[in-house]
Scaffold this motif. Sequence first.
Motif, short mmCIF file in Angstrom:
data_model
loop_
_atom_site.label_atom_id
_atom_site.label_comp_id
_atom_site.label_asym_id
_atom_site.label_seq_id
_atom_site.Cartn_x
_atom_site.Cartn_y
_atom_site.Cartn_z
N UNK A 159 -30.83 80.35 0.62
CA UNK A 159 -30.25 79.85 -0.63
C UNK A 159 -30.81 80.60 -1.83
N UNK A 160 -32.08 81.02 -1.72
CA UNK A 160 -32.74 81.71 -2.83
C UNK A 160 -31.99 83.01 -3.16
N UNK A 161 -31.42 83.64 -2.14
CA UNK A 161 -30.73 84.92 -2.35
C UNK A 161 -29.26 84.77 -2.71
N UNK A 162 -28.80 83.50 -2.80
CA UNK A 162 -27.38 83.32 -3.11
C UNK A 162 -27.13 83.33 -4.61
N UNK A 163 -25.98 83.88 -5.02
CA UNK A 163 -25.69 83.83 -6.46
C UNK A 163 -25.45 82.38 -6.90
N UNK A 164 -25.86 82.06 -8.13
CA UNK A 164 -25.60 80.72 -8.68
C UNK A 164 -24.11 80.52 -8.82
N UNK A 165 -23.60 79.45 -8.27
CA UNK A 165 -22.17 79.22 -8.34
C UNK A 165 -21.88 78.13 -9.36
N UNK A 166 -20.74 78.23 -10.02
CA UNK A 166 -20.38 77.19 -10.99
C UNK A 166 -19.28 76.30 -10.41
N UNK A 167 -19.06 76.41 -9.11
CA UNK A 167 -18.02 75.61 -8.47
C UNK A 167 -18.55 74.99 -7.20
N UNK A 168 -18.44 73.69 -7.04
CA UNK A 168 -18.22 72.69 -8.08
C UNK A 168 -19.40 72.68 -9.06
N UNK A 169 -19.17 72.21 -10.28
CA UNK A 169 -20.24 72.26 -11.29
C UNK A 169 -21.44 71.42 -10.86
N UNK A 170 -21.20 70.30 -10.17
CA UNK A 170 -22.31 69.49 -9.66
C UNK A 170 -21.83 68.68 -8.46
N UNK A 171 -22.73 67.93 -7.86
CA UNK A 171 -22.38 67.19 -6.63
C UNK A 171 -21.49 65.98 -6.90
N UNK A 172 -21.28 65.66 -8.19
CA UNK A 172 -20.42 64.51 -8.50
C UNK A 172 -19.02 64.92 -8.93
N UNK A 173 -18.80 66.19 -9.11
CA UNK A 173 -17.49 66.63 -9.63
C UNK A 173 -16.36 66.37 -8.63
N UNK A 174 -15.17 66.14 -9.16
CA UNK A 174 -13.99 65.89 -8.30
C UNK A 174 -13.73 67.05 -7.34
N UNK A 175 -14.17 68.25 -7.72
CA UNK A 175 -13.91 69.42 -6.88
C UNK A 175 -14.68 69.39 -5.55
#
Length: 366
Positions: A159-175
């Motif tokens: 996970x440390x090497x993964x790019x920061x994703x903005x999708x979903x924005x958080x664990x509560x988002x509808x996405x």
Amino acid sequence: MLEETDRIWAYNQILMILQADSSETLAEADTDSRTSAHGEKEEDAEDIAGILDRLCSAALKTGALSDDGVVSHDLFDTKLMGVLTPRPAQVRATFARRYAQSPEAATDWFYEFSQDTNYIRRDRIRRDVKWVTKTEYGELDITINLSKPEKDPKAIAAARNMPQSAYPKCQLCVENEGYAGRLNHPARENHRIIPITINNNPWYFQYSPYVYYNEHCIVFNSQHVPMRIDAAAFRKLLDFVKQFPHYFVGSNANLPIVGGSILSHDHFQGGHYTFAMEKAEIETPLVCSGYPDVEAGIVKWPLSAIRLRSADDDALVHLAEKILTAWRGYSDPDAFIFAETDGEPHMRTGQNHYRSSIDLTKKMWI
Ligand SMILES: [Zn+2]
């Protein structure tokens, strides 16, 4: 979730996810995994965890699953359950049909459903340790939550090497509904959410996968907007219990120093449970001038707590806001109470609990 007519289709979905092109390929991988990973043990046909465990072992053989870590397992077995989970439109229609019978019929059904899809992992919830202990404040619930998956070192490193994703924005988002997840975000293919209206805005209702208490639910804004505790928050809480009178709802504080919550997304937590604070008695009755229809009092509780009780929503919201505003600015240095230190606010209304009881009077704790 499945009926007899779904049998062949469901079997083929499983083959697809396992990257097995025939029942022979699956049988071969499964025989191996049974002798290597599980020995003689025959799992219970009703035990989803056992079946998924076996399918994960088979997937390691077919190559559909590349590593044996907990996080990869969770991503994979959620994908398996995801292909068998009804689509959102079907789930919402069933919920609405049950809700027309009664709100309790709807939540009973949805809570079972959320476990049948393995979104709530029954086998992990069973590991949690819970007991009730007698104190001068009543019988307090003590829980040790062991059901959140342990992070495995391989996943942390990856996970440390993964790019920061903005999708979903958080664990509560509808996405999150149906999202496949990744090493640093849980898989949610089997996750379903129910639309509700709160304070004239579109919100959603779901269960927490970690079940801190019975039917632990989360009520959240359709937009990724930060939590705020204000008059509107009191209104939102009351709106929820009006629609689900057998549930309570409460709010975490919106201050980071309290910790633990997702402050970036407006949400509340509720459930089918009566906490000790709700049963605690009033120690000092209060009279609030201008609010003749509100019963108020200081609750016998280890933290400062005021209970308001009324059938009049507007009076509750107005008085709650008044108390909140006064409390936010309140300091008493002799008692080591500070409204803020170094510009960091301390006063909060944590755990505002609301419940409408059968006679539709509402109680509120601040
Ligand atoms: Zn969000």
